[in-house]
Structures are given as C-alpha cells and as structure tokens.
Scaffold this motif. Structure first.
Motif: not given
Length: 304
Positions: A55-57, A147-148, A158-161, A260-262
């Motif tokens: 995800g993001s930094d 997405s997460n 566990d991937l979410e989209i 692991a947020p969206l």
C-alpha cells in the motif's frame, strides 16, 4: 490478477539496476522516499512488502477528498510507477502514460496513483475520466476503484477489490487466455477481455465479474463506487451499472497481523495478465486522463 502488484514491485527494483547502466530518463524506482514524476514513491519495496502488503508509504484516516490534479497532490497520494511509465499533472488533470513497446523495452511498464487516506464502508468514490477511444485497441490493462493491495501468499483469499477494469489482448495471448480460463477461474484469477466490474472480498476465492460495453470508455464519464456493509454499487454518470453482495470489508491483515486497509487507486499498464504479467506489443503509446477524484460519505458525495 493477484500477482500483478507483486511483479510491479520486483520490476521496480529491476529498474534501479537498469537505470545505473542505461541512463533511463525515468527510472521509476520503487523505494521508500524516492520522488518520481513529482510524486513520492509508495515504497512498494519497503519493509511491509515482505509481509505481503504494498500500500502507500504512510496512511491517513478515511476522509473527504476532492482532487483535480492540477499539480502533483503529493500529500494525499503516492505513485507506484514502474519502468518507462509516466504521470503528468496540469489543467486537464493527471495523465497516466505507458510507451510504445519500442520506446519502453522493459519487462513491465505501469503508471499508477494510490490514495493515502483509506476508503471505508459508507463511503463513495467518484472518478471523472476523459474518453480514451483508442483504449480498446491497447494491449494491457487499466482500472480505477478500490483495493487493499495484498500480495502475500494468502492473497488469493484475502485480496479485496471493487473496481472498473479493462483487460485487452488482440492476439495469441488473448486466445490462450480464453482456452485456459476454466483453470484460471479455479485459481481465482480469471480476467475476461474487455471492460468489466470486478469485486472480491477477503475469504472468497473467485471474484465476482460483470462485463460492460467497452464503448463506454471512448467518452468522458463519471465512474463511482459506493460501498456499504452488505452491497457495493457501481455507477456511470449516476446510473447504476452493477450491484454486488459481499463487498470488500477493509478488515484484512497481512501475514504479520498488520491491517491492510482499502484505498483508491488508478493504473495503466502495457502487459496482459493471465495470471502473470506478459508484456505485449503496442505500436503506439497509451494514455488515460483522470480529471477529478472525490471521496467521502455516500450521503454527500455526488455520483457525477
């Protein structure tokens, strides 16, 4: 599909090596803190990647956003550009670009923005995107939504989209994908050709998919994703084009137990995914322009 982001991270590391000897003008280095195309890199090769999350930094709490991309929004977004891809900011918005094959001889070229504020149930995101009439001839993928960004070994589960996506191939790769689609479906990685909606919740294997008319992409539209606890709805210019049960929960975790947020994301690449990235030939460069991004409570976020 699941492995797309993992390979992007590896390709970003390869770009570091290639740039050292080849003088690449835009090395797109996926290391924390590196600035590329006026944007801070998301740091896909950071420590969290080892735990299966790119995800993001750094993350920000879910909040209202309204971005027109006239200048690089470095505080609320980061980039996961890889290879010879590019991002350009200006009066029209942000333009994602991948080169023609002869100008970008690299295993994977991907232009992408990821929002740092998270996206949660009860929110809507609306993206205004300029028409790309030549996209239907592009060999590669593009998409926008949520997405997460999990890539760990459990990512198939566990991937979410919840996103709009285009997957293009006009040659042997596409034909091979069609022939092998039953196998890919068993792996939870089936991606049809054309333009479609895709939804996956943690704990499920096979994503939910609904095909859309790909001619939609040739004109300017507002695309919206409205997420609740039980349903996720998709809109084009305020008209509902798909409703799915079992939306992303935003509660998945990586292998170390970290959340692991969206988050919102938009990308454009030059490879076919089935399920691994396979570079394809493109005689012309391809671009996608996003003129505005809004995110906030569903009751107050417009669909247009």
């Amino acid at each position: 599909m699941v492995i797309r982001k993992a390979v992007a991270a590896c390709a970003g590391f390869a770009a570091v090596v290639a740039s050292a000897g080849a003088g690449i003008a835009d090395p797109n280095i996926q290391l924390p803190g590196v600035v590329d195309d006026q944007m801070t890199n998301c740091g896909a090769l950071g420590p969290r990647a080892l735990a299966g999350w790119i995800g993001s930094d750094y993350q920000l709490p879910a909040r209202t956003m309204d971005e027109t991309f006239g200048t690089a929004p470095a505080q609320e977004w980061c980039t996961t550009d890889v290879g010879y891809s590019s991002l350009g900011f200006g009066p029209e918005g942000v333009t994602f670009g991948v080169p023609r094959t002869t100008d970008g001889l690299f295993p994977y070229n991907n232009a992408e923005l990821v929002a740092r504020p998270t996206f949660t149930s009860g929110q809507t995101m609306t993206m205004n995107i300029k028409g790309a009439p030549d996209m239907v001839g592009h060999n590669g993928t593009t998409g926008w939504g949520v997405s997460n960004r999990l890539i760990d070994p459990r990512a198939l589960l566990d991937l979410e989209i919840a996103w709009f996506m285009y997957n293009g191939s006009h040659g042997a790769l596409g034909a091979t994908a069609d022939a092998l689609s039953p196998v890919a479906n068993l792996l939870g990685a089936d991606m049809p050709h054309g333009f479609f909606l895709m939804v996956k919740r943690a704990g499920t294997l096979v994503p939910q998919i609904k095909l859309l008319d790909e001619s939609i992409m040739s004109r300017d539209h507002a695309y919206a994703v409205e997420m609740g606890d039980e349903y996720v709805d998709f809109f084009v210019d305020g008209e509902n084009v798909g409703t799915f049960r079992n939306p992303p929960s935003g509660k998945a975790i990586d292998v170390l137990g970290n959340p692991a947020p969206l988050a919102g994301q938009v990308w454009l690449d030059g490879s076919f995914w089935f399920p691994l990235p396979i570079p394809e030939y493109n005689a012309q460069p391809q671009t996608l322009t996003v003129t505005r991004y809004r995110q906030g409570p569903s009751e107050s976020t417009p669909l247009l």
